[in-house]
Design a protein around this motif. Structure first.
Motif, mmCIF file in Angstrom:
data_model
loop_
_atom_site.group_PDB
_atom_site.id
_atom_site.type_symbol
_atom_site.label_atom_id
_atom_site.label_comp_id
_atom_site.label_asym_id
_atom_site.label_seq_id
_atom_site.Cartn_x
_atom_site.Cartn_y
_atom_site.Cartn_z
ATOM 1 N N THR A 1 0.832 -1.204 0.000
ATOM 2 C CA THR A 1 0.000 0.000 0.000
ATOM 3 C C THR A 1 0.868 1.255 0.000
ATOM 4 N N SER A 2 0.379 2.278 -0.668
ATOM 5 C CA SER A 2 1.072 3.566 -0.690
ATOM 6 C C SER A 2 0.080 4.633 -1.114
ATOM 7 N N ASP A 3 0.438 5.891 -0.889
ATOM 8 C CA ASP A 3 -0.442 6.991 -1.275
ATOM 9 C C ASP A 3 -0.659 7.051 -2.779
ATOM 10 N N ASP A 4 0.313 6.565 -3.554
ATOM 11 C CA ASP A 4 0.167 6.581 -5.016
ATOM 12 C C ASP A 4 -1.048 5.772 -5.466
ATOM 13 N N TRP A 5 -1.255 4.626 -4.839
ATOM 14 C CA TRP A 5 -2.328 3.731 -5.255
ATOM 15 C C TRP A 5 -3.650 4.056 -4.579
ATOM 16 N N CYS A 6 -3.625 4.894 -3.537
ATOM 17 C CA CYS A 6 -4.848 5.287 -2.836
ATOM 18 C C CYS A 6 -5.456 6.490 -3.554
ATOM 19 N N ASP A 7 -6.664 6.331 -4.074
ATOM 20 C CA ASP A 7 -7.255 7.380 -4.898
ATOM 21 C C ASP A 7 -8.081 8.357 -4.073
ATOM 22 N N ASN B 1 -9.939 4.395 -2.106
ATOM 23 C CA ASN B 1 -9.789 3.040 -2.628
ATOM 24 C C ASN B 1 -8.382 2.865 -3.167
ATOM 25 N N TYR B 2 -7.900 1.640 -3.171
ATOM 26 C CA TYR B 2 -6.693 1.336 -3.932
ATOM 27 C C TYR B 2 -7.156 0.957 -5.336
ATOM 28 N N SER B 3 -6.577 1.601 -6.336
ATOM 29 C CA SER B 3 -7.081 1.385 -7.689
ATOM 30 C C SER B 3 -6.000 1.609 -8.733
ATOM 31 N N MET B 4 -6.301 1.106 -9.933
ATOM 32 C CA MET B 4 -5.441 1.292 -11.106
ATOM 33 C C MET B 4 -6.288 1.966 -12.179
ATOM 34 N N PHE B 5 -5.701 2.916 -12.863
ATOM 35 C CA PHE B 5 -6.417 3.655 -13.906
ATOM 36 C C PHE B 5 -6.469 2.872 -15.221
#
Length: 397
Positions: free
Chosen positions: A190-196, A200-204
Protein backbone atom coordinates in the motif's frame (compact mmCIF):
# COMPACT_ATOMS: atom_id res chain seq x y z
CA UNK A 1 14.91 -15.22 -15.82
CA UNK A 2 18.27 -16.77 -16.66
CA UNK A 3 18.27 -19.64 -19.15
CA UNK A 4 18.24 -23.11 -17.69
CA UNK A 5 21.76 -24.47 -17.49
CA UNK A 6 22.27 -27.63 -19.50
CA UNK A 7 24.54 -30.41 -18.34
CA UNK A 8 26.17 -33.03 -20.48
CA UNK A 9 25.07 -36.52 -19.78
CA UNK A 10 27.76 -38.96 -18.83
CA UNK A 11 28.13 -41.76 -21.34
CA UNK A 12 27.24 -45.16 -20.05
CA UNK A 13 28.90 -48.37 -21.12
CA UNK A 14 26.63 -50.79 -22.84
CA UNK A 15 26.12 -53.86 -20.66
CA UNK A 16 27.31 -57.11 -22.12
CA UNK A 17 24.06 -58.85 -21.24
CA UNK A 18 20.71 -57.98 -19.78
CA UNK A 19 19.91 -59.50 -16.42
CA UNK A 20 16.15 -59.19 -16.91
CA UNK A 21 13.55 -58.50 -19.57
CA UNK A 22 12.60 -54.84 -20.10
CA UNK A 23 8.94 -54.07 -20.78
CA UNK A 24 8.40 -50.85 -22.78
CA UNK A 25 4.97 -49.28 -22.24
CA UNK A 26 3.53 -47.00 -24.91
CA UNK A 27 2.71 -43.51 -23.59
CA UNK A 28 -0.71 -43.06 -25.13
CA UNK A 29 -2.26 -39.67 -24.49
CA UNK A 30 -5.10 -39.43 -21.99
CA UNK A 31 -8.48 -38.95 -23.59
CA UNK A 32 -9.45 -35.34 -24.20
CA UNK A 33 -12.70 -34.04 -22.76
CA UNK A 34 -14.87 -32.98 -25.68
CA UNK A 35 -18.35 -32.89 -24.14
CA UNK A 36 -17.60 -30.09 -21.68
CA UNK A 37 -20.61 -27.97 -22.68
CA UNK A 38 -23.20 -30.72 -22.07
CA UNK A 39 -21.91 -31.40 -18.57
CA UNK A 40 -21.51 -27.68 -17.80
CA UNK A 41 -25.04 -26.88 -19.00
CA UNK A 42 -26.59 -29.71 -16.97
CA UNK A 43 -24.76 -28.58 -13.85
CA UNK A 44 -25.30 -24.82 -14.14
CA UNK A 45 -28.53 -24.18 -16.07
CA UNK A 46 -31.00 -24.49 -13.19
CA UNK A 47 -30.63 -20.90 -11.90
CA UNK A 48 -33.64 -18.63 -12.20
CA UNK A 49 -31.66 -15.99 -14.12
CA UNK A 50 -30.22 -18.45 -16.65
CA UNK A 51 -32.00 -18.42 -20.05
CA UNK A 52 -33.75 -21.68 -20.89
CA UNK A 53 -32.53 -21.61 -24.47
CA UNK A 54 -29.04 -23.14 -24.74
CA UNK A 55 -27.84 -20.62 -27.34
CA UNK A 56 -28.82 -17.71 -25.13
CA UNK A 57 -27.49 -19.57 -22.10
CA UNK A 58 -24.09 -19.95 -23.73
CA UNK A 59 -23.86 -16.19 -24.26
CA UNK A 60 -25.14 -15.57 -20.73
CA UNK A 61 -22.27 -17.54 -19.21
CA UNK A 62 -19.44 -16.57 -21.57
CA UNK A 63 -20.57 -13.15 -22.95
CA UNK A 64 -19.89 -14.16 -26.56
CA UNK A 65 -21.88 -15.98 -29.22
CA UNK A 66 -20.89 -19.52 -30.16
CA UNK A 67 -19.37 -18.26 -33.43
CA UNK A 68 -17.25 -15.67 -31.63
CA UNK A 69 -16.22 -18.28 -29.08
CA UNK A 70 -15.07 -20.55 -31.92
CA UNK A 71 -13.08 -17.66 -33.37
CA UNK A 72 -11.38 -17.04 -30.01
CA UNK A 73 -10.54 -20.73 -29.77
CA UNK A 74 -8.92 -20.57 -33.21
CA UNK A 75 -6.79 -17.61 -32.09
CA UNK A 76 -5.36 -19.29 -29.01
CA UNK A 77 -5.58 -22.96 -29.96
CA UNK A 78 -1.87 -23.57 -30.50
CA UNK A 79 -1.01 -21.87 -27.22
CA UNK A 80 -3.52 -23.76 -25.09
CA UNK A 81 -3.41 -27.27 -26.48
CA UNK A 82 -2.82 -29.79 -23.70
CA UNK A 83 -0.20 -32.40 -24.41
CA UNK A 84 0.63 -35.45 -22.29
CA UNK A 85 2.10 -36.15 -19.87
CA UNK A 86 2.07 -32.63 -18.38
CA UNK A 87 -1.16 -31.28 -19.88
CA UNK A 88 -3.87 -29.81 -17.68
CA UNK A 89 -6.48 -32.37 -16.64
CA UNK A 90 -9.87 -32.44 -14.96
CA UNK A 91 -10.79 -34.38 -11.83
CA UNK A 92 -11.46 -37.47 -13.95
CA UNK A 93 -7.94 -37.43 -15.35
CA UNK A 94 -8.88 -36.39 -18.87
CA UNK A 95 -6.91 -33.68 -20.66
CA UNK A 96 -8.61 -30.32 -20.90
CA UNK A 97 -9.50 -29.42 -24.46
CA UNK A 98 -8.71 -26.00 -25.88
CA UNK A 99 -12.45 -25.33 -25.98
CA UNK A 100 -12.93 -26.04 -22.28
CA UNK A 101 -9.89 -23.96 -21.32
CA UNK A 102 -11.25 -20.99 -23.25
CA UNK A 103 -14.64 -21.46 -21.57
CA UNK A 104 -13.04 -21.56 -18.10
CA UNK A 105 -11.06 -18.38 -18.76
CA UNK A 106 -14.02 -16.52 -20.27
CA UNK A 107 -16.23 -17.51 -17.34
CA UNK A 108 -13.62 -16.32 -14.83
CA UNK A 109 -13.31 -12.94 -16.58
CA UNK A 110 -17.03 -12.58 -17.25
CA UNK A 111 -18.32 -13.47 -13.79
CA UNK A 112 -15.54 -12.19 -11.57
CA UNK A 113 -16.34 -15.13 -9.30
CA UNK A 114 -13.64 -16.80 -7.24
CA UNK A 115 -11.42 -19.42 -8.83
CA UNK A 116 -12.94 -22.00 -6.49
CA UNK A 117 -16.47 -21.17 -7.64
CA UNK A 118 -15.53 -21.19 -11.34
CA UNK A 119 -13.60 -24.44 -10.90
CA UNK A 120 -16.56 -26.12 -9.20
CA UNK A 121 -18.84 -25.28 -12.14
CA UNK A 122 -16.41 -26.96 -14.55
CA UNK A 123 -15.23 -29.87 -12.40
CA UNK A 124 -11.66 -28.60 -12.02
CA UNK A 125 -9.61 -27.33 -9.11
CA UNK A 126 -8.70 -23.78 -8.17
CA UNK A 127 -5.10 -24.12 -9.35
CA UNK A 128 -6.31 -25.32 -12.77
CA UNK A 129 -8.56 -22.28 -13.13
CA UNK A 130 -5.63 -20.05 -12.22
CA UNK A 131 -3.28 -21.71 -14.72
CA UNK A 132 -5.84 -21.84 -17.52
CA UNK A 133 -6.90 -18.22 -17.08
CA UNK A 134 -3.36 -16.89 -17.11
CA UNK A 135 -2.37 -19.01 -20.14
CA UNK A 136 -5.43 -17.67 -21.93
CA UNK A 137 -4.59 -14.07 -21.00
CA UNK A 138 -1.05 -14.44 -22.33
CA UNK A 139 -2.32 -16.02 -25.54
CA UNK A 140 -4.99 -13.37 -26.25
CA UNK A 141 -2.55 -10.58 -25.44
CA UNK A 142 -0.22 -11.99 -28.09
CA UNK A 143 -2.70 -13.20 -30.73
CA UNK A 144 -5.47 -10.56 -30.66
CA UNK A 145 -3.47 -7.31 -30.74
CA UNK A 146 -4.85 -6.49 -34.18
CA UNK A 147 -8.28 -5.95 -32.61
CA UNK A 148 -7.09 -2.85 -30.74
CA UNK A 149 -5.14 -0.35 -32.79
CA UNK A 150 -5.41 3.16 -34.12
CA UNK A 151 -7.57 3.09 -37.27
CA UNK A 152 -6.19 3.11 -40.77
CA UNK A 153 -7.08 6.17 -42.94
CA UNK A 154 -10.20 4.62 -44.49
CA UNK A 155 -11.47 3.47 -41.09
CA UNK A 156 -10.71 6.90 -39.63
CA UNK A 157 -12.82 8.55 -42.33
CA UNK A 158 -15.78 6.35 -41.43
CA UNK A 159 -15.40 7.29 -37.75
CA UNK A 160 -15.26 10.99 -38.62
CA UNK A 161 -18.34 10.71 -40.80
CA UNK A 162 -20.30 9.03 -38.01
CA UNK A 163 -19.30 11.63 -35.41
CA UNK A 164 -20.35 14.40 -37.78
CA UNK A 165 -23.60 12.66 -38.66
CA UNK A 166 -24.55 11.95 -35.02
CA UNK A 167 -23.10 14.93 -33.14
CA UNK A 168 -22.35 17.61 -35.78
CA UNK A 169 -18.63 17.27 -34.98
CA UNK A 170 -16.67 17.25 -38.27
CA UNK A 171 -13.21 15.65 -38.31
CA UNK A 172 -13.67 14.14 -34.84
CA UNK A 173 -11.68 10.92 -34.38
CA UNK A 174 -13.00 9.63 -31.04
CA UNK A 175 -13.92 10.27 -27.42
CA UNK A 176 -11.60 9.91 -24.43
CA UNK A 177 -12.33 8.97 -20.81
CA UNK A 178 -10.93 7.10 -17.81
CA UNK A 179 -12.12 4.67 -15.14
CA UNK A 180 -10.76 3.05 -11.97
CA UNK A 181 -10.12 -0.67 -11.45
CA UNK A 182 -10.54 -1.11 -7.68
CA UNK A 183 -8.46 -3.60 -5.71
CA UNK A 184 -7.32 -4.57 -2.25
CA UNK A 185 -3.60 -4.63 -1.55
CA UNK A 186 -1.51 -6.30 1.16
CA UNK A 187 -0.15 -3.86 3.72
CA UNK A 188 3.39 -4.11 2.37
CA UNK A 189 2.24 -2.87 -1.07
CA UNK A 190 0.00 0.00 0.00
CA UNK A 191 1.07 3.57 -0.69
CA UNK A 192 -0.44 6.99 -1.28
CA UNK A 193 0.17 6.58 -5.02
CA UNK A 194 -2.33 3.73 -5.25
CA UNK A 195 -4.85 5.29 -2.84
CA UNK A 196 -7.26 7.38 -4.90
CA UNK A 197 -9.54 10.30 -4.09
CA UNK A 198 -12.22 8.14 -2.43
CA UNK A 199 -9.67 6.13 -0.42
CA UNK A 200 -9.79 3.04 -2.63
CA UNK A 201 -6.69 1.34 -3.93
CA UNK A 202 -7.08 1.38 -7.69
CA UNK A 203 -5.44 1.29 -11.11
CA UNK A 204 -6.42 3.65 -13.91
CA UNK A 205 -7.65 2.69 -17.35
CA UNK A 206 -7.79 5.43 -19.98
CA UNK A 207 -9.49 4.71 -23.29
CA UNK A 208 -10.27 6.42 -26.58
CA UNK A 209 -13.32 4.97 -28.34
CA UNK A 210 -15.08 5.31 -31.66
CA UNK A 211 -18.78 5.66 -32.47
CA UNK A 212 -19.36 1.91 -31.93
CA UNK A 213 -17.72 1.98 -28.46
CA UNK A 214 -14.66 0.18 -29.85
CA UNK A 215 -11.42 0.94 -28.02
CA UNK A 216 -8.90 2.58 -30.36
CA UNK A 217 -6.22 3.26 -27.76
CA UNK A 218 -5.83 2.41 -24.07
CA UNK A 219 -3.42 3.25 -21.25
CA UNK A 220 -3.32 1.30 -18.01
CA UNK A 221 -0.94 0.30 -15.24
CA UNK A 222 -0.82 3.75 -13.62
CA UNK A 223 -1.96 4.20 -9.99
CA UNK A 224 -5.41 5.59 -9.24
CA UNK A 225 -3.94 8.28 -7.02
CA UNK A 226 -3.01 10.30 -10.11
CA UNK A 227 -5.24 12.96 -11.62
CA UNK A 228 -6.86 12.23 -14.98
CA UNK A 229 -4.96 14.98 -16.79
CA UNK A 230 -1.63 13.75 -15.37
CA UNK A 231 -2.41 10.21 -16.50
CA UNK A 232 -3.24 11.59 -19.94
CA UNK A 233 0.10 13.42 -20.23
CA UNK A 234 2.01 10.27 -19.34
CA UNK A 235 0.35 8.35 -22.18
CA UNK A 236 2.03 7.46 -25.44
CA UNK A 237 -1.01 8.89 -27.25
CA UNK A 238 -0.36 12.36 -25.82
CA UNK A 239 3.30 12.22 -26.84
CA UNK A 240 2.42 11.09 -30.37
CA UNK A 241 -0.03 13.95 -30.78
CA UNK A 242 2.38 16.52 -29.37
CA UNK A 243 5.07 15.45 -31.86
CA UNK A 244 2.60 15.54 -34.76
CA UNK A 245 2.65 11.79 -35.35
CA UNK A 246 -1.06 11.38 -34.65
CA UNK A 247 -4.20 13.47 -35.35
CA UNK A 248 -2.44 15.37 -38.12
CA UNK A 249 -3.74 13.80 -41.32
CA UNK A 250 -6.25 16.30 -42.62
CA UNK A 251 -7.88 19.70 -42.23
CA UNK A 252 -11.57 20.12 -43.05
CA UNK A 253 -13.33 23.35 -44.11
CA UNK A 254 -16.30 24.39 -41.99
CA UNK A 255 -19.60 25.84 -43.15
CA UNK A 256 -18.83 29.24 -41.55
CA UNK A 257 -15.61 29.65 -43.54
CA UNK A 258 -13.26 28.37 -40.85
CA UNK A 259 -11.39 25.08 -40.76
CA UNK A 260 -10.82 22.29 -38.27
CA UNK A 261 -7.95 19.86 -37.74
CA UNK A 262 -8.34 16.29 -36.49
CA UNK A 263 -9.21 16.01 -32.80
CA UNK A 264 -10.84 13.95 -30.09
CA UNK A 265 -13.39 15.08 -27.50
CA UNK A 266 -13.19 14.76 -23.71
CA UNK A 267 -14.63 16.17 -20.49
CA UNK A 268 -13.39 19.14 -18.50
CA UNK A 269 -11.00 16.93 -16.56
CA UNK A 270 -8.80 17.15 -19.67
CA UNK A 271 -6.89 20.20 -20.95
CA UNK A 272 -8.27 22.15 -23.90
CA UNK A 273 -5.76 21.49 -26.68
CA UNK A 274 -5.72 22.02 -30.45
CA UNK A 275 -6.40 18.28 -30.83
CA UNK A 276 -8.48 17.61 -27.67
CA UNK A 277 -11.66 19.67 -27.46
CA UNK A 278 -13.47 20.10 -24.14
CA UNK A 279 -16.83 21.82 -23.45
CA UNK A 280 -17.37 25.44 -22.42
CA UNK A 281 -17.44 26.03 -18.66
CA UNK A 282 -18.59 29.67 -18.41
CA UNK A 283 -21.68 30.45 -16.35
CA UNK A 284 -23.21 32.68 -19.02
CA UNK A 285 -23.08 30.80 -22.28
CA UNK A 286 -24.34 32.08 -25.59
CA UNK A 287 -26.83 30.07 -27.62
CA UNK A 288 -24.10 28.73 -29.91
CA UNK A 289 -21.97 27.70 -26.92
CA UNK A 290 -24.90 25.89 -25.30
CA UNK A 291 -25.68 24.12 -28.56
CA UNK A 292 -22.04 23.09 -28.90
CA UNK A 293 -21.93 21.75 -25.34
CA UNK A 294 -25.02 19.61 -25.90
CA UNK A 295 -23.48 17.93 -28.93
CA UNK A 296 -20.03 17.69 -27.37
CA UNK A 297 -21.25 16.12 -24.13
CA UNK A 298 -23.35 13.57 -26.02
CA UNK A 299 -20.26 12.52 -28.00
CA UNK A 300 -18.02 12.46 -24.92
CA UNK A 301 -20.45 10.11 -23.17
CA UNK A 302 -19.47 7.38 -25.63
CA UNK A 303 -16.33 6.77 -23.56
CA UNK A 304 -18.40 6.25 -20.42
CA UNK A 305 -20.76 3.91 -22.28
CA UNK A 306 -17.78 1.87 -23.46
CA UNK A 307 -16.46 1.52 -19.90
CA UNK A 308 -19.94 0.56 -18.68
CA UNK A 309 -20.16 -2.14 -21.33
CA UNK A 310 -16.59 -3.31 -20.67
CA UNK A 311 -17.06 -3.64 -16.92
CA UNK A 312 -20.55 -5.04 -17.29
CA UNK A 313 -19.35 -7.74 -19.66
CA UNK A 314 -16.10 -8.61 -17.90
CA UNK A 315 -17.17 -8.28 -14.27
CA UNK A 316 -13.71 -9.12 -12.99
CA UNK A 317 -12.92 -5.44 -13.70
CA UNK A 318 -16.04 -4.20 -11.87
CA UNK A 319 -15.67 -6.18 -8.68
CA UNK A 320 -13.00 -5.36 -6.11
CA UNK A 321 -9.96 -7.40 -7.11
CA UNK A 322 -8.46 -9.30 -4.20
CA UNK A 323 -4.74 -8.60 -3.93
CA UNK A 324 -3.91 -8.78 -7.66
CA UNK A 325 -0.36 -8.85 -8.94
CA UNK A 326 0.07 -5.22 -10.04
CA UNK A 327 2.53 -6.38 -12.69
CA UNK A 328 -0.05 -8.75 -14.21
CA UNK A 329 -3.18 -6.64 -13.75
CA UNK A 330 -2.48 -4.45 -16.83
CA UNK A 331 -2.49 -7.62 -18.96
CA UNK A 332 -5.87 -8.65 -17.54
CA UNK A 333 -7.28 -5.19 -18.29
CA UNK A 334 -5.85 -5.19 -21.82
CA UNK A 335 -7.27 -8.64 -22.58
CA UNK A 336 -10.73 -7.58 -21.40
CA UNK A 337 -10.48 -4.58 -23.76
CA UNK A 338 -9.40 -6.89 -26.59
CA UNK A 339 -12.35 -9.21 -25.92
CA UNK A 340 -14.65 -6.16 -25.81
CA UNK A 341 -13.44 -5.21 -29.30
CA UNK A 342 -13.69 -8.78 -30.59
CA UNK A 343 -17.36 -8.82 -29.59
CA UNK A 344 -17.95 -5.60 -31.56
CA UNK A 345 -15.87 -6.74 -34.54
CA UNK A 346 -17.77 -10.04 -34.64
CA UNK A 347 -21.13 -8.29 -34.68
CA UNK A 348 -22.38 -9.92 -31.48
CA UNK A 349 -25.45 -8.30 -29.97
CA UNK A 350 -24.86 -7.18 -26.39
CA UNK A 351 -27.72 -8.12 -24.09
CA UNK A 352 -29.38 -5.02 -22.53
CA UNK A 353 -28.67 -6.38 -19.03
CA UNK A 354 -24.91 -6.56 -19.62
CA UNK A 355 -23.92 -2.85 -19.34
CA UNK A 356 -23.80 -1.61 -15.75
CA UNK A 357 -27.02 -0.13 -14.41
CA UNK A 358 -25.09 2.53 -12.49
CA UNK A 359 -22.07 4.66 -13.45
CA UNK A 360 -18.91 2.81 -14.41
CA UNK A 361 -16.98 4.86 -11.82
CA UNK A 362 -19.55 5.37 -9.07
CA UNK A 363 -18.37 7.71 -6.33
CA UNK A 364 -15.65 9.39 -8.37
CA UNK A 365 -15.76 12.99 -9.49
CA UNK A 366 -13.29 14.62 -11.84
CA UNK A 367 -11.66 17.94 -11.04
CA UNK A 368 -11.69 20.45 -13.86
CA UNK A 369 -8.36 20.92 -15.60
CA UNK A 370 -7.70 24.62 -16.01
CA UNK A 371 -5.10 24.25 -18.76
CA UNK A 372 -6.29 26.02 -21.89
CA UNK A 373 -4.36 26.49 -25.16
CA UNK A 374 -5.36 29.54 -27.25
CA UNK A 375 -5.37 27.46 -30.43
CA UNK A 376 -7.67 25.00 -28.68
CA UNK A 377 -10.05 27.83 -27.82
CA UNK A 378 -9.98 28.97 -31.44
CA UNK A 379 -10.75 25.44 -32.66
CA UNK A 380 -13.66 25.12 -30.24
CA UNK A 381 -15.08 28.52 -31.25
CA UNK A 382 -14.88 27.53 -34.90
CA UNK A 383 -16.81 24.33 -34.18
CA UNK A 384 -19.47 26.24 -32.21
CA UNK A 385 -19.92 28.75 -35.06
CA UNK A 386 -20.10 25.90 -37.57
CA UNK A 387 -22.85 24.19 -35.57
CA UNK A 388 -24.79 27.45 -35.24
CA UNK A 389 -24.46 28.12 -38.97
CA UNK A 390 -25.76 24.65 -39.79
CA UNK A 391 -28.64 25.07 -37.33
CA UNK A 392 -29.67 28.34 -38.97
CA UNK A 393 -29.51 26.79 -42.44
CA UNK A 394 -31.77 23.94 -41.33
CA UNK A 395 -34.30 26.28 -39.75
CA UNK A 396 -34.46 28.46 -42.88
CA UNK A 397 -34.84 25.56 -45.30
Amino acid sequence: MAPVKKFKKKSKKKPKELKRDIVIESLEPKSIEVDWWDSFWQKNSSGSEVPKDETEGFQYFFRVSRNTYDYICSLVGEDLISRPPSGLINIEGRLLSVEKQVAIALRRLASGESQVSVGRSFGVGQSTVSQVTWRFIEAIEERARHHLKWPEPDQAEEIKDRFEESFSLPNCCGAIGATHIIMTLPAVETSDDWCDEVKNYSMFLQGIVDHELRFLDIVTGWPGGMTVDRLFKFSAFYKLCETGDRLNDSVRPLSNGGEIKEYIVGGNEYPLLPWLITPYEDDNLSGSMTNFNENHIAASKLAGKAFSQLKGTWRILHKVMWRPDKQKLPSIILVCCLLHNIIIDSGDEVHPDVPLSDHHDTGYGNESCQQVYPLGESMRDNLAKHMEHQKQNLSSS
